[in-house]
Design an enzyme around this catalytic site. Structure first.
Site, PDB file in Angstrom:
ATOM      1  N   HIS A 141      -5.690  -5.905  -2.703  1.00  0.00           N
ATOM      2  CA  HIS A 141      -6.547  -6.020  -1.527  1.00  0.00           C
ATOM      3  C   HIS A 141      -6.745  -7.473  -1.104  1.00  0.00           C
ATOM      4  O   HIS A 141      -7.477  -7.733  -0.146  1.00  0.00           O
ATOM      5  CB  HIS A 141      -7.908  -5.364  -1.794  1.00  0.00           C
ATOM      6  CG  HIS A 141      -7.875  -3.870  -1.703  1.00  0.00           C
ATOM      7  ND1 HIS A 141      -8.956  -3.063  -1.982  1.00  0.00           N
ATOM      8  CD2 HIS A 141      -6.867  -3.018  -1.355  1.00  0.00           C
ATOM      9  CE1 HIS A 141      -8.624  -1.797  -1.811  1.00  0.00           C
ATOM     10  NE2 HIS A 141      -7.358  -1.742  -1.437  1.00  0.00           N
TER      11      HIS A 141
ATOM     12  N   SER B 284       8.198  10.308  -1.757  1.00  0.00           N
ATOM     13  CA  SER B 284       7.672  11.484  -1.047  1.00  0.00           C
ATOM     14  C   SER B 284       6.763  11.097   0.115  1.00  0.00           C
ATOM     15  O   SER B 284       6.585  11.885   1.051  1.00  0.00           O
ATOM     16  CB  SER B 284       6.913  12.396  -2.020  1.00  0.00           C
ATOM     17  OG  SER B 284       5.889  11.687  -2.693  1.00  0.00           O
TER      18      SER B 284
ATOM     19  N   HIS C 154       0.543   4.343  -2.649  1.00  0.00           N
ATOM     20  CA  HIS C 154       0.281   5.712  -2.222  1.00  0.00           C
ATOM     21  C   HIS C 154       1.438   6.640  -2.584  1.00  0.00           C
ATOM     22  O   HIS C 154       1.224   7.831  -2.810  1.00  0.00           O
ATOM     23  CB  HIS C 154       0.029   5.752  -0.714  1.00  0.00           C
ATOM     24  CG  HIS C 154      -1.361   5.330  -0.347  1.00  0.00           C
ATOM     25  ND1 HIS C 154      -2.190   6.079   0.448  1.00  0.00           N
ATOM     26  CD2 HIS C 154      -2.073   4.218  -0.673  1.00  0.00           C
ATOM     27  CE1 HIS C 154      -3.358   5.460   0.603  1.00  0.00           C
ATOM     28  NE2 HIS C 154      -3.300   4.315  -0.066  1.00  0.00           N
ATOM     29  N   ASP C 155       2.645   6.106  -2.642  1.00  0.00           N
ATOM     30  CA  ASP C 155       3.785   6.912  -3.072  1.00  0.00           C
ATOM     31  C   ASP C 155       3.662   7.271  -4.546  1.00  0.00           C
ATOM     32  O   ASP C 155       3.776   8.432  -4.934  1.00  0.00           O
ATOM     33  CB  ASP C 155       5.097   6.165  -2.811  1.00  0.00           C
ATOM     34  CG  ASP C 155       6.323   6.997  -3.148  1.00  0.00           C
ATOM     35  OD1 ASP C 155       6.297   8.225  -2.877  1.00  0.00           O
ATOM     36  OD2 ASP C 155       7.305   6.430  -3.656  1.00  0.00           O
TER      37      ASP C 155
ATOM     38  N   ASN D 253      -3.654   8.852   4.469  1.00  0.00           N
ATOM     39  CA  ASN D 253      -2.384   8.166   4.700  1.00  0.00           C
ATOM     40  C   ASN D 253      -2.086   7.877   6.171  1.00  0.00           C
ATOM     41  O   ASN D 253      -1.065   7.255   6.489  1.00  0.00           O
ATOM     42  CB  ASN D 253      -1.224   9.000   4.128  1.00  0.00           C
ATOM     43  CG  ASN D 253      -1.173   8.942   2.613  1.00  0.00           C
ATOM     44  OD1 ASN D 253      -1.621   7.977   2.000  1.00  0.00           O
ATOM     45  ND2 ASN D 253      -0.636   9.993   1.995  1.00  0.00           N
TER      46      ASN D 253
ATOM     47  N   ASP E 128      -3.349 -14.217  -2.999  1.00  0.00           N
ATOM     48  CA  ASP E 128      -4.047 -15.174  -3.854  1.00  0.00           C
ATOM     49  C   ASP E 128      -5.158 -14.427  -4.597  1.00  0.00           C
ATOM     50  O   ASP E 128      -5.187 -13.202  -4.603  1.00  0.00           O
ATOM     51  CB  ASP E 128      -4.606 -16.343  -3.023  1.00  0.00           C
ATOM     52  CG  ASP E 128      -5.471 -15.874  -1.852  1.00  0.00           C
ATOM     53  OD1 ASP E 128      -6.087 -14.784  -1.974  1.00  0.00           O
ATOM     54  OD2 ASP E 128      -5.534 -16.575  -0.832  1.00  0.00           O
TER      55      ASP E 128
ATOM     56  N   PRO F  37      -7.149   7.772  -5.033  1.00  0.00           N
ATOM     57  CA  PRO F  37      -8.520   7.270  -5.182  1.00  0.00           C
ATOM     58  C   PRO F  37      -9.181   7.092  -3.816  1.00  0.00           C
ATOM     59  O   PRO F  37      -8.522   6.719  -2.847  1.00  0.00           O
ATOM     60  CB  PRO F  37      -8.326   5.910  -5.875  1.00  0.00           C
ATOM     61  CG  PRO F  37      -6.962   5.966  -6.478  1.00  0.00           C
ATOM     62  CD  PRO F  37      -6.154   6.842  -5.572  1.00  0.00           C
TER      63      PRO F  37
ATOM     64  N   ARG G  60       0.828  -1.211   0.000  1.00  0.00           N
ATOM     65  CA  ARG G  60       0.000   0.000   0.000  1.00  0.00           C
ATOM     66  C   ARG G  60       0.861   1.259   0.000  1.00  0.00           C
ATOM     67  O   ARG G  60       0.538   2.253  -0.655  1.00  0.00           O
ATOM     68  CB  ARG G  60      -0.913  -0.027   1.228  1.00  0.00           C
ATOM     69  CG  ARG G  60      -1.915   1.111   1.286  1.00  0.00           C
ATOM     70  CD  ARG G  60      -2.958   0.860   2.364  1.00  0.00           C
ATOM     71  NE  ARG G  60      -3.868   1.999   2.482  1.00  0.00           N
ATOM     72  CZ  ARG G  60      -4.018   2.746   3.573  1.00  0.00           C
ATOM     73  NH1 ARG G  60      -3.330   2.434   4.677  1.00  0.00           N
ATOM     74  NH2 ARG G  60      -4.856   3.755   3.598  1.00  0.00           N
TER      75      ARG G  60
ATOM     76  N   ASP H  37       8.525   8.497  -5.965  1.00  0.00           N
ATOM     77  CA  ASP H  37       9.718   9.278  -5.611  1.00  0.00           C
ATOM     78  C   ASP H  37      10.004   9.297  -4.117  1.00  0.00           C
ATOM     79  O   ASP H  37      10.783  10.131  -3.640  1.00  0.00           O
ATOM     80  CB  ASP H  37       9.580  10.710  -6.127  1.00  0.00           C
ATOM     81  CG  ASP H  37       8.443  11.479  -5.460  1.00  0.00           C
ATOM     82  OD1 ASP H  37       7.638  10.854  -4.725  1.00  0.00           O
ATOM     83  OD2 ASP H  37       8.339  12.700  -5.677  1.00  0.00           O
TER      84      ASP H  37
ATOM     85  N   THR I  54      -8.090 -14.665   3.822  1.00  0.00           N
ATOM     86  CA  THR I  54      -6.655 -15.002   3.817  1.00  0.00           C
ATOM     87  C   THR I  54      -5.858 -13.707   3.746  1.00  0.00           C
ATOM     88  O   THR I  54      -5.123 -13.465   2.787  1.00  0.00           O
ATOM     89  CB  THR I  54      -6.304 -15.927   2.635  1.00  0.00           C
ATOM     90  OG1 THR I  54      -6.678 -15.281   1.403  1.00  0.00           O
ATOM     91  CG2 THR I  54      -7.040 -17.251   2.741  1.00  0.00           C
TER      92      THR I  54
END
Length: 326
Positions: free
Chosen positions: A203, A88, A78-79, A106, A254, A173, A74, A86, A249
């Protein structure tokens, strides 16, 4: 699909084998996404132990806390979606600047200490060589493999950015996005609808907090199975920070996530709409039935995502400390 079934094991083996062939193809033909400064062998001469150091650091961390795998994947996402890949997301806020990591979207990110650990070791071995952005990308890749996902290589050579501002996170998003909004958000970063669905498959790892899906419970949501709605309501009875796994899981990579969407058991609205929308339903069905196909599409999408707005040369730097600009 049972995780220990012969069919599932065979499909995982096929996916990993095919991913090796894809990686070999990329190496032999040159990096296909047009970022000239990135190379698979970027650190071969300048810091040959860079990748083993990152991998060993990630493996040790995941042995202690397997839930960090989802966090590292994640973090990379998000980066890349804010100011490009980069590093950040790693920068701490200062008195004069509120950084990306302190935006509401975040605040639940974790795993920064894993990146710090790897960076400290790399600075001892080869100071000023390996960027924090590359460490984030490698850590995400190694977390996917550690949890049973496909093995793949990534090009290196990203430079660290010099900007990290909370206002830029508006580009992330939201869990309330419908399919059209998701397709637009990913498309603005050069990713197709199919790549968006494949990346959503991340996810398969991790959890969502009640605050991100409780709005589905206040009104009757026709895309939500009634029994699963009771499960989510029970989770939320413990408060906004209560966690609900995306599937059963949570620490295994998977294709079960896609099956949950078919069962109307998607946790987030932005998950379930991938199945309820005709444009993406066939992709979800395909991944639910064929784990090998999901693995291959996922690794290719991850490699492509890892090149979003990469900083090269003087446009970036190699931070000495991942939490602050040099």
């Amino acid at each position: 699909m049972l995780l220990n079934s012969p069919l599932n094991l065979a499909m995982m083996a096929s996916a990993n084998l095919l991913s090796v062939f894809i990686t070999m193809e990329v190496i032999l033909s040159g990096f296909r996404f047009g970022v000239d400064g990135l190379r698979m062998d970027y650190y071969m001469m300048s810091c040959p132990f860079a990748e083993p150091i990152v991998k060993n650091t990630v493996n040790r961390a995941l042995q202690d806390d397997p839930t960090l795998a989802a966090a590292l994947v994640r973090m990379h996402f998000h980066d890349c979606f804010v100011e490009g890949c980069d590093g950040s997301i790693l920068i701490d806020s200062t008195k004069g600047n509120t950084a990306e990591k302190d935006s509401p979207g975040n605040l639940s990110l974790r795993g920064y200490e894993v990146i710090d650990d790897a960076k400290a070791q790399l600075e001892e071995q080869c100071p000023g060589i390996v960027s924090c952005a590359d460490i984030v990308a490698m850590a995400a890749r190694d977390a996917v493999f550690w949890t049973g996902g496909p093995v793949y290589d990534i090009p290196k050579g990203r430079k660290d950015g010099r900007r990290s501002k909370i206002e830029d996170t508006i580009n992330l998003p939201f869990p309330s996005f419908n399919t059209s909004e998701l397709i637009k958000a990913f498309g603005q970063r050069g990713l197709s609808a199919q790549e968006m669905v494949a990346l959503s498959g991340a996810h398969t790892l991790g959890v969502a907090r009640c605050s991100s899906f409780k709005n589905r419970l206040s009104n009757t949501d026709p895309t939500l199975d009634s029994n699963f709605a009771k499960t989510l309501s029970k989770t939320c009875s413990a408060g906004d920070n209560a966690e609900q796994p995306f599937d059963s899981t949570r620490n295994t990579f998977d294709n079960l996530y896609f099956n949950t969407l078919i069962w109307k058991n998607g946790v987030l609205f932005s998950d379930e709409v991938l199945y309820t929308t005709p444009r993406t339903r066939a992709i979800v069905n395909g991944y639910a039935m064929n784990q090998a196909m999901f693995f291959i599409d996922f690794l290719q999408a991850m490699m492509k995502m890892g090149t979003i707005d990469v900083k090269e040369g003087s446009k970036g730097e190699v931070r000495e400390n991942c939490r602050k600009i040099n």
